[in-house]
Enzyme design. Structure first.
Site, PDB file in Angstrom:
ATOM      1  N   LYS A 169      34.309  51.816  43.720  1.00 40.58           N
ATOM      2  CA  LYS A 169      35.036  51.836  42.437  1.00 40.58           C
ATOM      3  C   LYS A 169      34.814  50.454  41.822  1.00 40.58           C
ATOM      4  CE  LYS A 169      38.159  50.794  40.062  1.00 40.58           C
ATOM      5  NZ  LYS A 169      38.010  50.105  38.751  1.00 40.58           N
ATOM      6  N   GLY A 200      36.356  54.273  36.798  1.00 40.08           N
ATOM      7  CA  GLY A 200      37.664  54.566  36.215  1.00 40.08           C
ATOM      8  C   GLY A 200      38.564  53.362  36.398  1.00 40.08           C
ATOM      9  N   GLY A 202      41.521  50.719  37.608  1.00 41.89           N
ATOM     10  CA  GLY A 202      42.041  50.262  38.895  1.00 41.89           C
ATOM     11  C   GLY A 202      43.356  50.921  39.235  1.00 41.89           C
ATOM     12  N   GLY A 204      44.569  53.653  38.039  1.00 43.96           N
ATOM     13  CA  GLY A 204      44.454  55.104  38.158  1.00 43.96           C
ATOM     14  C   GLY A 204      43.671  55.501  39.400  1.00 43.96           C
ATOM     15  N   VAL A 205      42.360  55.314  39.384  1.00 41.54           N
ATOM     16  CA  VAL A 205      41.568  55.792  40.517  1.00 41.54           C
ATOM     17  C   VAL A 205      41.418  54.781  41.649  1.00 41.54           C
ATOM     18  CG1 VAL A 205      40.326  57.576  39.254  1.00 41.54           C
ATOM     19  CG2 VAL A 205      39.382  55.278  39.329  1.00 41.54           C
ATOM     20  N   GLY A 206      41.453  53.469  41.344  1.00 40.65           N
ATOM     21  CA  GLY A 206      41.309  52.452  42.401  1.00 40.65           C
ATOM     22  C   GLY A 206      42.449  52.546  43.400  1.00 40.65           C
ATOM     23  N   GLU A 244      38.718  39.879  49.767  1.00 37.29           N
ATOM     24  CA  GLU A 244      38.115  38.643  49.242  1.00 37.29           C
ATOM     25  C   GLU A 244      38.826  38.349  47.933  1.00 37.29           C
ATOM     26  OE1 GLU A 244      36.106  36.839  50.871  1.00 37.29           O
ATOM     27  OE2 GLU A 244      35.487  38.247  52.422  1.00 37.29           O
ATOM     28  N   CYS A 278      35.055  32.891  41.976  1.00 35.97           N
ATOM     29  CA  CYS A 278      36.243  32.677  42.823  1.00 35.97           C
ATOM     30  C   CYS A 278      36.159  31.392  43.621  1.00 35.97           C
ATOM     31  CB  CYS A 278      36.442  33.868  43.741  1.00 35.97           C
ATOM     32  SG  CYS A 278      34.925  34.365  44.546  1.00 35.97           S
ATOM     33  N   GLU A 376      44.693  30.179  39.600  1.00 33.05           N
ATOM     34  CA  GLU A 376      43.289  30.401  39.287  1.00 33.05           C
ATOM     35  C   GLU A 376      43.159  30.735  37.804  1.00 33.05           C
ATOM     36  OE1 GLU A 376      41.489  33.937  41.038  1.00 33.05           O
ATOM     37  OE2 GLU A 376      39.890  32.597  41.655  1.00 33.05           O
TER      38      GLU A 376
HETATM   39  P1  NAP Z   1      41.363  42.567  39.755  1.00 36.40           P
HETATM   40  O1  NAP Z   1      42.139  42.816  38.547  1.00 36.40           O
HETATM   41  O2  NAP Z   1      42.064  42.359  41.030  1.00 36.40           O
HETATM   42  O3  NAP Z   1      40.341  43.778  39.873  1.00 36.40           O
HETATM   43  C1  NAP Z   1      39.415  43.921  40.917  1.00 36.40           C
HETATM   44  C2  NAP Z   1      39.110  45.386  41.105  1.00 36.40           C
HETATM   45  O4  NAP Z   1      40.299  46.061  41.516  1.00 36.40           O
HETATM   46  C3  NAP Z   1      38.656  46.108  39.843  1.00 36.40           C
HETATM   47  O5  NAP Z   1      37.740  47.115  40.190  1.00 36.40           O
HETATM   48  C4  NAP Z   1      39.940  46.711  39.334  1.00 36.40           C
HETATM   49  O6  NAP Z   1      39.762  47.817  38.486  1.00 36.40           O
HETATM   50  C5  NAP Z   1      40.597  47.117  40.621  1.00 36.40           C
HETATM   51  N1  NAP Z   1      42.045  47.262  40.562  1.00 36.40           N
HETATM   52  C6  NAP Z   1      42.915  46.739  39.666  1.00 36.40           C
HETATM   53  N2  NAP Z   1      44.180  47.117  39.951  1.00 36.40           N
HETATM   54  C7  NAP Z   1      44.100  47.894  41.062  1.00 36.40           C
HETATM   55  C8  NAP Z   1      45.053  48.585  41.862  1.00 36.40           C
HETATM   56  N3  NAP Z   1      46.347  48.542  41.572  1.00 36.40           N
HETATM   57  N4  NAP Z   1      44.629  49.275  42.936  1.00 36.40           N
HETATM   58  C9  NAP Z   1      43.330  49.324  43.254  1.00 36.40           C
HETATM   59  N5  NAP Z   1      42.371  48.705  42.526  1.00 36.40           N
HETATM   60  C10 NAP Z   1      42.757  47.991  41.453  1.00 36.40           C
HETATM   61  O7  NAP Z   1      40.416  41.312  39.630  1.00 36.40           O
HETATM   62  P2  NAP Z   1      39.410  41.005  38.452  1.00 36.40           P
HETATM   63  O8  NAP Z   1      40.234  40.625  37.301  1.00 36.40           O
HETATM   64  O9  NAP Z   1      38.446  42.090  38.265  1.00 36.40           O
HETATM   65  O10 NAP Z   1      38.566  39.796  39.075  1.00 36.40           O
HETATM   66  C11 NAP Z   1      38.991  38.497  39.086  1.00 36.40           C
HETATM   67  C12 NAP Z   1      39.624  38.101  40.403  1.00 36.40           C
HETATM   68  O11 NAP Z   1      38.787  38.417  41.516  1.00 36.40           O
HETATM   69  C13 NAP Z   1      39.842  36.625  40.527  1.00 36.40           C
HETATM   70  O12 NAP Z   1      41.145  36.383  40.992  1.00 36.40           O
HETATM   71  C14 NAP Z   1      38.815  36.163  41.547  1.00 36.40           C
HETATM   72  O13 NAP Z   1      39.117  35.019  42.276  1.00 36.40           O
HETATM   73  C15 NAP Z   1      38.702  37.311  42.433  1.00 36.40           C
HETATM   74  N6  NAP Z   1      37.407  37.298  43.091  1.00 36.40           N
HETATM   75  C16 NAP Z   1      37.331  36.962  44.405  1.00 36.40           C
HETATM   76  C17 NAP Z   1      36.110  36.913  45.035  1.00 36.40           C
HETATM   77  C18 NAP Z   1      35.985  36.583  46.479  1.00 36.40           C
HETATM   78  O14 NAP Z   1      34.974  36.916  47.068  1.00 36.40           O
HETATM   79  N7  NAP Z   1      36.945  35.956  47.093  1.00 36.40           N
HETATM   80  C19 NAP Z   1      34.962  37.217  44.334  1.00 36.40           C
HETATM   81  C20 NAP Z   1      35.080  37.545  42.993  1.00 36.40           C
HETATM   82  C21 NAP Z   1      36.312  37.591  42.380  1.00 36.40           C
HETATM   83  P3  NAP Z   1      39.757  47.622  36.873  1.00 36.40           P
HETATM   84  O15 NAP Z   1      38.621  46.750  36.576  1.00 36.40           O
HETATM   85  O16 NAP Z   1      39.610  49.005  36.386  1.00 36.40           O
HETATM   86  O17 NAP Z   1      41.081  46.994  36.534  1.00 36.40           O
END
Ligand code: NAP
Ligand code: MG
Length: 471
Positions: A169, A200, A202, A204-206, A244, A278, A376
């Site tokens: 996803k 889809g 996060g 909803g489908v995540g 991660e 990150c 962050e």
């Molecule tokens: P995010 O909002 O946590 O989203 C990550 C993924 O999770 C997306 O596919 C998102 O879908 C999905 N998601 C959101 N809410 C969810 C839920 N309740 N249940 C299941 N899945 C859900 O993070 P982001 O804004 O995309 O990315 C930025 C963050 O990622 C930063 O904090 C960064 O540090 C971290 N990051 C960490 C690493 C590492 O390796 N440590 C690498 C890269 C990024 P949608 O896009 O549809 O919302």
């Protein structure tokens, strides 16, 4: 307008509700494609396909799985330029960064994991016991938008090599990299159901995918907030979790460090990819007595290098933020920095042009209790802090809920290594040391659970069984 479906059980399948959403180019706000906006039913179909494919895939010999994956790597190499072009279009990172960093990273890391796989012993003989390792079952891979292709690679390469099957996803901002991945999988001829893609939201489908009873492992890269929520999703079925998460990493510059090299390293991580990394070194710790010299070096470096522009242009270093939301978040943090009394050395504003642009920004006189030192930002913002003694510098570096990466610069290499040993983070770079695709990547504290890449990545996707024999 090109529309893209989910890839389930070896076929491109329309979402059951026939809904699609726009994918936006953040550099000009134009719609570049539409992708499936799936619902829970589609997740059920994908998980069922992965579950059905698991026994046969898990039963293959180490060599048979390797053959498939080596072929996948060859096809990926063939598409290296497409990978860079796709990331540029949906993420907005500069062409240089997409071509020199984002795309090759996937190939190099996949190669390194395949090498680790070759050397890895899947069985071990103890006294009348055979210890064997194998896949868990279905892995839910939920990935972010900042390295949209490689975050998928880091999960599926070890998960598939270990014998698992996957449902991916991807982030809603960057689904086209995931579509390209599925096209590469299709071209490489992986057995149907081994890799499935569901696009889809996060929430909803995540969320539903992570909770699914037929998912054995939740492998998530993204924000710490969502990662914490996934603990609860894992609990009812005692699922394995690989997380991660975020970071607020420090570059600790010891007294007498090469200031040009220090600034180049820290600024590079907050300018390339617009600071949406990150492991970015967002807190620069310098001796109080050297602050004024550092300010000069920073101003010169940014003037010379921090060119904001269209990511397509060869001399652009800083492109747009991935989305309007991300742009607003970054501007809110900059405002907090101002309000909490940090000194704005440069930047600090919105850029008035189409696309989600923010000025490269540096704050000095930042203290470690300020929001811009604790949270962050995920944007082109550097916070410069000062220290009096090396002990204090180590304390400041470690005074963070995160522990992902870090760097120590100093005129004496051995002294820098001694300081590195005292940092509570998953990685530390000494001076201008480069990375290694086989090295473990992952965080201490709230930066995550588990490690990606190489043998460490592989181990997170392996169950362990002891078979006791009669003689
Ligand atoms: P995010 O909002 O946590 O989203 C990550 C993924 O999770 C997306 O596919 C998102 O879908 C999905 N998601 C959101 N809410 C969810 C839920 N309740 N249940 C299941 N899945 C859900 O993070 P982001 O804004 O995309 O990315 C930025 C963050 O990622 C930063 O904090 C960064 O540090 C971290 N990051 C960490 C690493 C590492 O390796 N440590 C690498 C890269 C990024 P949608 O896009 O549809 O919302
Ligand atoms: Mg989000």
């Amino acid at each position: 307008m090109q529309t893209y479906d989910n890839y389930i059980n070896g076929k491109w399948q329309a979402p059951s509700n026939h809904e699609y959403v726009d994918v936006i180019n953040p550099a000009n706000e134009e719609v570049v494609a539409q992708v499936a906006y799936s619902e829970q039913k589609d997740v059920d179909t994908a998980v069922a396909a992965a579950k059905a494919a698991f026994p046969a895939w898990n039963k293959l010999s180490k060599e048979e799985r390797k053959e498939y994956m080596v072929h996948l790597l060859d096809v990926m190499k063939k598409h290296e330029q497409d990978i860079a072009d796709t990331i540029l279009k949906e993420l907005g990172a500069s062409r240089t960064f997409c071509e020199k960093a984002q795309a090759p990273m996937s190939i190099n890391e996949m190669e390194a994991t395949l090498k680790a796989y070759d050397a890895y012993n899947f069985t071990e003989e103890l006294d009348h016991v055979t210890v064997m390792k194998e896949g868990f079952g279905v892995v839910a891979c939920i990935t972010p938008w900042n390295y949209p292709f490689n975050q998928i690679q880091r999960k599926i390469t070890p998960a598939l090599l270990a014998g698992n099957t996957v449902v991916v996803k991807p982030a809603s901002n960057t689904p086209l990299s995931a579509v390209l991945y599925a096209e590469i999988i299709e071209e490489a001829g992986l057995p149907k159901g081994v890799f499935n893609l569901v696009m889809g939201s996060g929430s909803g489908v995540g969320d539903y995918l992570a909770s699914h009873e037929d998912v054995a492992v939740i492998s998530f890269t993204g924000s710490t907030a969502v990662g914490k929520g996934l603990y609860e999703k894992a609990a009812p079925h005692v699922k394995k979790l690989v997380l991660e998460l975020g970071g607020k990493s420090a570059l600790l510059a010891l007294p007498g460090s090469d200031k040009q090299a220090v600034v180049k390293k820290a600024a590079g991580t907050v300018l390339n990819n617009q600071g949406q990394t990150c492991s970015a070194l967002t807190r620069l710790l310098v001796p109080t007595s050297e602050l004024n010299e550092y300010k000069e070096v920073i101003l010169d470096f940014y003037k010379e290098n921090a060119k904001v522009g269209n990511p397509e242009d060869a001399d652009t270093m800083v492109g747009p933020m991935v989305s309007q939301d991300q742009k607003e978040t970054v501007l809110e943090y900059i405002e907090k920095g101002r309000q909490e009394g940090a000194n704005l050395l440069l930047g600090g504003n919105d850029i008035d042009r189409p696309g989600f642009y923010v000025e490269p920004t540096v704050f000095t006189e930042v203290t470690n209790d300020m929001t811009i030192a604790r949270e962050e930002i995920f944007g082109p913002v550097l916070s410069v802090l000062t220290y009096e003694t090396v002990e204090e510098a180590i304390e400041i570096a470690n005074d963070s809920p995160y522990g992902l990466s870090g760097a120590v610069f100093g005129p004496n290499h051995d002294e820098a290594v001694e300081v590195a040993k005292q940092l509570r983070t998953g990685q530390v770079f000494i001076n201008t040391a480069s990375g290694n695709p086989a090295a473990p990547f992952g965080g201490y504290k709230e930066s995550g659970l588990g490690r990606e890449n190489g043998k460490y990545g592989l181990e997170d996707y392996l169950e362990v069984k002891a078979i006791f024999k009669e003689n």
